[in-house]
Design a protein around this motif. Structure first.
Motif, PDB file in Angstrom:
ATOM      1  N   ASN A 161     -15.532  -8.832   2.206  1.00 39.94           N
ATOM      2  CA  ASN A 161     -14.125  -9.208   2.109  1.00 39.94           C
ATOM      3  C   ASN A 161     -13.258  -8.153   2.785  1.00 39.94           C
ATOM      4  O   ASN A 161     -13.658  -6.999   2.938  1.00 39.94           O
ATOM      5  CB  ASN A 161     -13.699  -9.335   0.641  1.00 39.94           C
ATOM      6  N   ASP A 162     -12.049  -8.537   3.179  1.00 39.04           N
ATOM      7  CA  ASP A 162     -11.077  -7.533   3.612  1.00 39.04           C
ATOM      8  C   ASP A 162     -10.849  -6.571   2.457  1.00 39.04           C
ATOM      9  O   ASP A 162     -10.797  -6.984   1.286  1.00 39.04           O
ATOM     10  CB  ASP A 162      -9.760  -8.193   4.014  1.00 39.04           C
ATOM     11  N   TRP A 163     -10.692  -5.301   2.764  1.00 37.44           N
ATOM     12  CA  TRP A 163     -10.657  -4.278   1.725  1.00 37.44           C
ATOM     13  C   TRP A 163      -9.490  -3.301   1.935  1.00 37.44           C
ATOM     14  O   TRP A 163      -8.955  -3.159   3.031  1.00 37.44           O
ATOM     15  CB  TRP A 163     -11.980  -3.511   1.678  1.00 37.44           C
ATOM     16  N   CYS A 164      -9.110  -2.641   0.862  1.00 38.70           N
ATOM     17  CA  CYS A 164      -8.034  -1.643   0.897  1.00 38.70           C
ATOM     18  C   CYS A 164      -8.583  -0.268   1.289  1.00 38.70           C
ATOM     19  O   CYS A 164      -9.733   0.052   0.997  1.00 38.70           O
ATOM     20  CB  CYS A 164      -7.380  -1.521  -0.481  1.00 38.70           C
ATOM     21  N   PHE A 210      -2.934  -0.594   4.605  1.00 36.22           N
ATOM     22  CA  PHE A 210      -4.150   0.114   5.009  1.00 36.22           C
ATOM     23  C   PHE A 210      -5.298  -0.854   4.754  1.00 36.22           C
ATOM     24  O   PHE A 210      -5.854  -0.909   3.662  1.00 36.22           O
ATOM     25  CB  PHE A 210      -4.319   1.405   4.214  1.00 36.22           C
ATOM     26  N   LYS A 211      -5.630  -1.628   5.763  1.00 36.59           N
ATOM     27  CA  LYS A 211      -6.478  -2.808   5.563  1.00 36.59           C
ATOM     28  C   LYS A 211      -7.763  -2.725   6.377  1.00 36.59           C
ATOM     29  O   LYS A 211      -7.734  -2.547   7.602  1.00 36.59           O
ATOM     30  CB  LYS A 211      -5.696  -4.056   5.969  1.00 36.59           C
ATOM     31  N   GLY A 212      -8.889  -2.841   5.692  1.00 32.05           N
ATOM     32  CA  GLY A 212     -10.172  -2.967   6.365  1.00 32.05           C
ATOM     33  C   GLY A 212     -10.478  -4.435   6.610  1.00 32.05           C
ATOM     34  O   GLY A 212     -10.328  -5.267   5.710  1.00 32.05           O
ATOM     35  N   TYR A 250      -7.039   8.721  -1.906  1.00 33.13           N
ATOM     36  CA  TYR A 250      -7.818   7.525  -1.608  1.00 33.13           C
ATOM     37  C   TYR A 250      -7.840   6.546  -2.788  1.00 33.13           C
ATOM     38  O   TYR A 250      -7.649   5.337  -2.615  1.00 33.13           O
ATOM     39  CB  TYR A 250      -9.249   7.910  -1.250  1.00 33.13           C
ATOM     40  N   ILE A 251      -8.073   7.063  -3.996  1.00 34.94           N
ATOM     41  CA  ILE A 251      -8.259   6.186  -5.154  1.00 34.94           C
ATOM     42  C   ILE A 251      -6.946   5.571  -5.632  1.00 34.94           C
ATOM     43  O   ILE A 251      -6.851   4.359  -5.838  1.00 34.94           O
ATOM     44  CB  ILE A 251      -8.936   6.953  -6.315  1.00 34.94           C
ATOM     45  N   TYR A 252      -5.907   6.409  -5.811  1.00 33.08           N
ATOM     46  CA  TYR A 252      -4.688   5.944  -6.469  1.00 33.08           C
ATOM     47  C   TYR A 252      -3.609   5.455  -5.492  1.00 33.08           C
ATOM     48  O   TYR A 252      -2.821   4.572  -5.836  1.00 33.08           O
ATOM     49  CB  TYR A 252      -4.124   7.047  -7.366  1.00 33.08           C
ATOM     50  N   PHE A 253      -3.563   6.015  -4.292  1.00 33.45           N
ATOM     51  CA  PHE A 253      -2.569   5.584  -3.312  1.00 33.45           C
ATOM     52  C   PHE A 253      -3.118   4.437  -2.454  1.00 33.45           C
ATOM     53  O   PHE A 253      -2.507   3.368  -2.370  1.00 33.45           O
ATOM     54  CB  PHE A 253      -2.155   6.747  -2.411  1.00 33.45           C
ATOM     55  N   LEU A 254      -4.269   4.663  -1.803  1.00 33.47           N
ATOM     56  CA  LEU A 254      -4.812   3.665  -0.881  1.00 33.47           C
ATOM     57  C   LEU A 254      -5.677   2.613  -1.556  1.00 33.47           C
ATOM     58  O   LEU A 254      -6.089   1.658  -0.907  1.00 33.47           O
ATOM     59  CB  LEU A 254      -5.620   4.355   0.226  1.00 33.47           C
ATOM     60  N   LYS A 258     -11.088  -1.511  -2.945  1.00 38.56           N
ATOM     61  CA  LYS A 258     -10.734  -2.745  -3.649  1.00 38.56           C
ATOM     62  C   LYS A 258     -10.475  -3.862  -2.642  1.00 38.56           C
ATOM     63  O   LYS A 258     -10.118  -3.605  -1.503  1.00 38.56           O
ATOM     64  CB  LYS A 258      -9.495  -2.524  -4.518  1.00 38.56           C
ATOM     65  N   ASP A 259     -10.686  -5.085  -3.061  1.00 38.28           N
ATOM     66  CA  ASP A 259     -10.367  -6.216  -2.193  1.00 38.28           C
ATOM     67  C   ASP A 259      -8.891  -6.187  -1.817  1.00 38.28           C
ATOM     68  O   ASP A 259      -8.030  -5.867  -2.654  1.00 38.28           O
ATOM     69  CB  ASP A 259     -10.696  -7.540  -2.875  1.00 38.28           C
ATOM     70  N   TYR A 260      -8.607  -6.538  -0.582  1.00 34.86           N
ATOM     71  CA  TYR A 260      -7.229  -6.482  -0.098  1.00 34.86           C
ATOM     72  C   TYR A 260      -6.445  -7.706  -0.572  1.00 34.86           C
ATOM     73  O   TYR A 260      -6.860  -8.849  -0.385  1.00 34.86           O
ATOM     74  CB  TYR A 260      -7.218  -6.434   1.431  1.00 34.86           C
TER      75      TYR A 260
END
Length: 293
Positions: A161-164, A210-212, A250-254, A258-260
């Motif tokens: 899936n697209d990810w954050c 910020f999208k993967g 990375y964890i709390y801001f970006l 997690k799934d986007y």
């Protein structure tokens, strides 16, 4: 698909890694939907890299006699960029078919240039890092063992899936936004933790996407250059500069991994951590009194 005007300038730093560089560029040539500007920064180039590049009509390049590191390399290449978007890519990567088309579609959907996108990596081994997102599937860990045909037959079946949390190469930002935040910070040379630092600068500018991209896939042979370099203490440098750790960012801001589901929120809540304050004090002492940093 409707043909599109080339919009990517691809920057590839390399350091005496010619077999991987050749494979990387060949994959861009044959697996991209559109022809893109390719810019290589050759550190040293004593393995024949510079001679090979000079014989390639579609590659522009800069070089240095010594290893200048990632930050200096990508910033130097900015002077040659002609496209509205910059792609930063490692030389030990192989792009899968239409990797660029999937990025292009996402850019069109976003409708503005305040974003950072990353392709999704396929890697032969799992990485012991809770913040790292990749598809683990072994198609070879070097150019000799690389099973290109197998990868091309099955990459579409490797779903993600697209990810954050897009923060590392292959990454895409607009050239305009790159210039506003000043590219990569050379104090992080040769490059450890320059990725989260660049993302933080984007965050400070107001970027919240910020999208993967799950369908944009790139095979990564994993650290064929960084293993040779004397690393900077990027973790402590990031902590001292931004007053939070890269892990917290990375964890709390970006919302890494997690799934986007859309742009990130401004109201970031970080759990209180007394140890983080003590670590920041220790980092300050190290940076002030340790001249090697």
């Amino acid at each position: 698909m409707t043909p599109m005007i080339s919009q990517f300038s691809i920057i590839i730093p390399t350091w005496n890694n010619l077999p991987y560089l050749k494979l990387c560029i060949e994959s861009i040539r044959k697996n991209s939907y559109q022809k893109h500007q390719i810019i290589v920064y050759a550190n040293e180039g004593i393995d024949g890299t510079i001679e090979w590049i000079k014989n390639q009509r579609d590659i522009e390049f800069l070089s240095s006699e010594k290893n200048a590191g990632i930050c200096v390399a990508v910033n130097s290449c900015r002077a040659l960029v002609k496209a509205p978007y910059i792609v930063y890519m490692n030389d030990d990567m192989y792009v899968c078919p239409n990797w660029d088309w999937e990025l292009h579609k996402s850019i069109e959907e976003i409708g503005h240039d305040r974003f950072m996108l990353s392709s999704t990596l396929i890697e032969p081994r799992a990485v012991k890092n809770s913040n790292y997102i990749s598809i683990v599937k072994d198609f070879g860990d070097n150019t000799n063992s690389f099973r290109e045909d197998d990868l091309l037959k099955s990459y579409n079946e490797l779903h993600k899936n697209d990810w954050c949390g897009a923060s590392w190469p292959p990454s895409v930002v607009s050239t305009r936004v790159w210039d506003i935040v000043g590219g990569y910070s050379i104090e992080f040379s040769p490059g450890m933790y320059s990725d989260p630092d660049f993302s933080m600068k984007l965050w400070k500018y107001g970027v919240r996407i910020f999208k993967g991209i799950g369908k944009s896939k790139v095979y990564h042979f994993q650290s064929k250059s960084t293993g040779k370099v004397k690393k900077n203490n990027g973790n402590e440098m990031f902590l001292f500069k931004w007053s939070i750790s890269a892990k917290v960012f990375y964890i709390y801001f970006l919302q890494m991994g997690k799934d986007y589901h859309g742009p990130l929120k401004d109201n970031v809540k970080i759990p209180f951590n007394k140890r983080l304050g003590n670590t920041l004090k220790r980092t300050y002492r190290n940076l002030v009194f340790n001249s090697s940093l």
